[in-house]
Scaffold this motif. Sequence first.
Motif, PDB file in Angstrom:
ATOM      1  N   ASN A 180       0.805  -1.217   0.000  1.00  0.00           N
ATOM      2  CA  ASN A 180       0.000   0.000   0.000  1.00  0.00           C
ATOM      3  C   ASN A 180       0.845   1.277   0.000  1.00  0.00           C
ATOM      4  OD1 ASN A 180      -2.483  -1.319  -0.064  1.00  0.00           O
ATOM      5  ND2 ASN A 180      -2.338  -1.752   2.117  1.00  0.00           N
ATOM      6  N   ASP A 181       2.156   1.141   0.056  1.00  0.00           N
ATOM      7  CA  ASP A 181       3.014   2.324   0.086  1.00  0.00           C
ATOM      8  C   ASP A 181       3.886   2.451  -1.163  1.00  0.00           C
ATOM      9  OD1 ASP A 181       3.981   4.657   1.299  1.00  0.00           O
ATOM     10  OD2 ASP A 181       5.753   3.601   2.013  1.00  0.00           O
TER      11      ASP A 181
ATOM     12  N   GLY B 125       2.866   5.347  -3.585  1.00  0.00           N
ATOM     13  CA  GLY B 125       1.538   5.877  -3.308  1.00  0.00           C
ATOM     14  C   GLY B 125       0.399   4.960  -3.695  1.00  0.00           C
ATOM     15  N   GLY B 126       0.632   3.683  -3.932  1.00  0.00           N
ATOM     16  CA  GLY B 126      -0.435   2.747  -4.268  1.00  0.00           C
ATOM     17  C   GLY B 126       0.112   1.400  -4.681  1.00  0.00           C
TER      18      GLY B 126
ATOM     19  N   LYS C  18      -1.141   2.025  -9.765  1.00  0.00           N
ATOM     20  CA  LYS C  18      -0.191   2.937 -10.414  1.00  0.00           C
ATOM     21  C   LYS C  18      -0.227   2.753 -11.924  1.00  0.00           C
ATOM     22  CE  LYS C  18       1.105   5.646  -8.690  1.00  0.00           C
ATOM     23  NZ  LYS C  18       0.279   6.807  -8.334  1.00  0.00           N
TER      24      LYS C  18
ATOM     25  N   ASP D 204      -3.214   4.576 -13.113  1.00  0.00           N
ATOM     26  CA  ASP D 204      -2.973   6.023 -13.003  1.00  0.00           C
ATOM     27  C   ASP D 204      -2.161   6.508 -14.204  1.00  0.00           C
ATOM     28  OD1 ASP D 204      -4.306   6.136 -10.573  1.00  0.00           O
ATOM     29  OD2 ASP D 204      -2.466   6.213  -9.370  1.00  0.00           O
TER      30      ASP D 204
END
Length: 98
Positions: free
Chosen positions: A12-13, A16-17, A22, A25
């Motif tokens: 989860n880190d 940022g995902g 990602k 995104d």
Amino acid sequence: MASYDALFEDENDIFGGTPESKYWDIVKQVSPDIARDEFDSIIAKMAAMEQMLMEQHDEEELDKIIDRHIFANASTIETRKKSLYMEYAGRLIYKLSD
């Protein structure tokens, strides 16, 4: 094929995902033509692998074999999926810099 296992220690880190989030995104940030071309290359690779496997198994049998393999190897398949998301996200980013 690259393995990005070290990046998944804290799923989860990661930047940022998750690798999957990602990837999507990044897809939203590239032009539709780039996204379409990269998706087409993924499908072409899958088609080639499927064709190679169908030389050994008929399509129905192949689907069952794949489903059983995914079920029996869920953890390693999940890790491989994450690596592939990272690989394909990297390819999209590379296309952005062209």
